[in-house]
Design a protein around this motif. Structure first.
Motif, mmCIF file in Angstrom:
data_model
loop_
_atom_site.group_PDB
_atom_site.id
_atom_site.type_symbol
_atom_site.label_atom_id
_atom_site.label_comp_id
_atom_site.label_asym_id
_atom_site.label_seq_id
_atom_site.Cartn_x
_atom_site.Cartn_y
_atom_site.Cartn_z
ATOM 1 N N LEU A 267 -8.886 -1.328 -7.955
ATOM 2 C CA LEU A 267 -8.505 0.021 -8.360
ATOM 3 C C LEU A 267 -7.444 -0.029 -9.462
ATOM 4 O O LEU A 267 -7.492 0.741 -10.427
ATOM 5 N N MET A 268 -6.487 -0.943 -9.317
ATOM 6 C CA MET A 268 -5.457 -1.089 -10.345
ATOM 7 C C MET A 268 -6.071 -1.570 -11.663
ATOM 8 O O MET A 268 -5.775 -1.036 -12.728
ATOM 9 N N LEU B 81 -0.233 5.752 -7.351
ATOM 10 C CA LEU B 81 -1.419 6.439 -6.854
ATOM 11 C C LEU B 81 -1.139 7.882 -6.442
ATOM 12 O O LEU B 81 -2.052 8.599 -6.048
ATOM 13 N N HIS B 82 0.108 8.292 -6.530
ATOM 14 C CA HIS B 82 0.468 9.643 -6.105
ATOM 15 C C HIS B 82 0.113 10.650 -7.208
ATOM 16 O O HIS B 82 0.275 10.363 -8.396
ATOM 17 N N HIS C 123 0.830 -1.203 0.000
ATOM 18 C CA HIS C 123 0.000 0.000 0.000
ATOM 19 C C HIS C 123 0.866 1.255 0.000
ATOM 20 O O HIS C 123 0.603 2.211 -0.746
ATOM 21 N N ARG D 192 -7.809 1.111 -13.630
ATOM 22 C CA ARG D 192 -6.906 2.052 -14.305
ATOM 23 C C ARG D 192 -6.196 1.407 -15.489
ATOM 24 O O ARG D 192 -5.824 2.104 -16.438
ATOM 25 N N ALA E 42 2.452 1.817 -3.410
ATOM 26 C CA ALA E 42 1.484 2.321 -4.384
ATOM 27 C C ALA E 42 1.160 3.787 -4.127
ATOM 28 O O ALA E 42 1.055 4.588 -5.066
ATOM 29 N N ARG E 43 0.993 4.138 -2.844
ATOM 30 C CA ARG E 43 0.700 5.533 -2.512
ATOM 31 C C ARG E 43 1.831 6.460 -2.930
ATOM 32 O O ARG E 43 1.592 7.597 -3.350
#
Length: 325
Positions: free
Chosen positions: A288-289, A256-257, A248, A292, A251-252
């Motif tokens: 979520l991935m 996801l940033h 997580h 996208r 990814a953040r």
């Protein structure tokens, strides 16, 4: 380097996901077709327009997996005796062509004849890549591909480190070179789990938030999962709270940033995180991935699962969607 084996259309599952060697990049798809046709004049024009060092390396990596390039690229090299570009493509193709001969089998299952072809092709690659580097010392691409060929020739640790550092001197933060360094430090290549994770974590924390290097954390955990040969042990490892939180956080800090730059081939990183989240029992994050990604399936990491990569993608996507409802 993934082996480019399925031609130039997308290999599509019944409901949409497709293995796409162009990563959804239309300009690259055109160049892949030109490479398959042996149209060096058109391909060269396209390559000359790629001025970013990391992008050129990424494009050459994809072109290197096109089977048949080896049948015509020598003529391009001979026709341009002072140019580095055809030498780069030829050297890159010989790296990929060498690994095709070796196959993905474990070392004990590779025949003597396969080893001989493997090393012969890598020797050509090394000679050509070094010559390209001499012609244009600022090039990143030779040092990227030399990392891959060096692993195949069992290059000693000091020399392998030199090649990685040479790449970073030309392009600090280069994701693909960091991916190759991660492989070099894997247990299966003479490193250790500790070295691999320390490298991934250190690279990510040293990079600014939004950096693509966050993918390294997911790659390291998937490598650890592979070393456990999947199954119950691999699942137990990926489902530990510490691993889940590290995924997580990575990814953040990356995909996801809001500052994530979406470099060319960026959907490859999302595919990596999608599988890592799926295998670690985190369907909402995986969903979520997948959302996208759309329908662009990259061979890695799905080739590590049984069956067709696009079908494996579909199974995990549908499972994540069902579990997250």
């Amino acid at each position: 380097m993934a082996l480019f084996r399925w031609g130039f259309g997308r290999r599509r599952a019944a409901d949409g996901p497709a293995l796409d060697p162009s990563f959804g990049d239309e300009a690259l798809a055109v160049m892949l077709r030109q490479a398959a046709a042996g149209d060096w004049a058109a391909l060269r024009q396209g390559l000359a327009g790629v001025t970013d060092a990391a992008e050129l390396t990424w494009v050459l990596s994809a072109l290197a997996d096109v089977r048949g390039v080896e049948t015509w690229i020598s003529r391009a090299v001979e026709a341009e005796p002072g140019s580095a570009l055809p030498l780069l493509l030829s050297g890159a193709r010989h790296v990929s062509w060498g690994w095709e001969a070796r196959t993905r089998a474990s070392a004990r299952d590779v025949s003597r004849e396969q080893w001989e072809v493997f090393h012969r092709r890598l020797a050509v690659a090394e000679e050509q890549l070094y010559e390209a580097a001499e012609r244009e010392p600022d090039l990143l691409a030779p040092w990227y591909f030399l990392q891959i060929s060096g692993r195949g020739t069992s290059l000693d640790r000091e020399a392998a480190t030199y090649r990685f550092e040479a790449a970073l001197r030309r392009c600090p933060g280069h994701l693909d070179s960091h991916r190759q360094r991660l492989q070099q430090l894997c247990e299966k290549w003479g490193g250790s789990h500790e070295e691999m994770h320390a490298f991934a974590d250190g690279a990510v924390r040293a990079a600014p938030e939004g950096s693509p290097l966050g993918e390294l954390v997911a790659l390291a955990h998937l490598e650890r999962w592979l070393s456990l040969e999947g199954g119950a042990a691999g699942s137990a490892y990926l489902n530990t709270p510490a691993v889940r939180e590290e995924l997580h956080e990575a990814a953040r800090r990356s995909v996801l940033h809001p500052d994530y730059p979406r470099p060319r081939g960026w959907k490859g990183a999302l595919n990596t995180f999608a599988l890592a989240f799926s295998l670690s029992g985190q369907p909402e994050a995986a969903r979520l991935m997948f959302e996208r990604i759309g329908t662009t399936v990259t061979e890695r990491p799905w080739m590590h699962l049984s069956g067709d990569p696009a079908e494996a993608f579909r199974r995990h996507r549908d499972a994540a969607a069902a579990a997250a409802r």
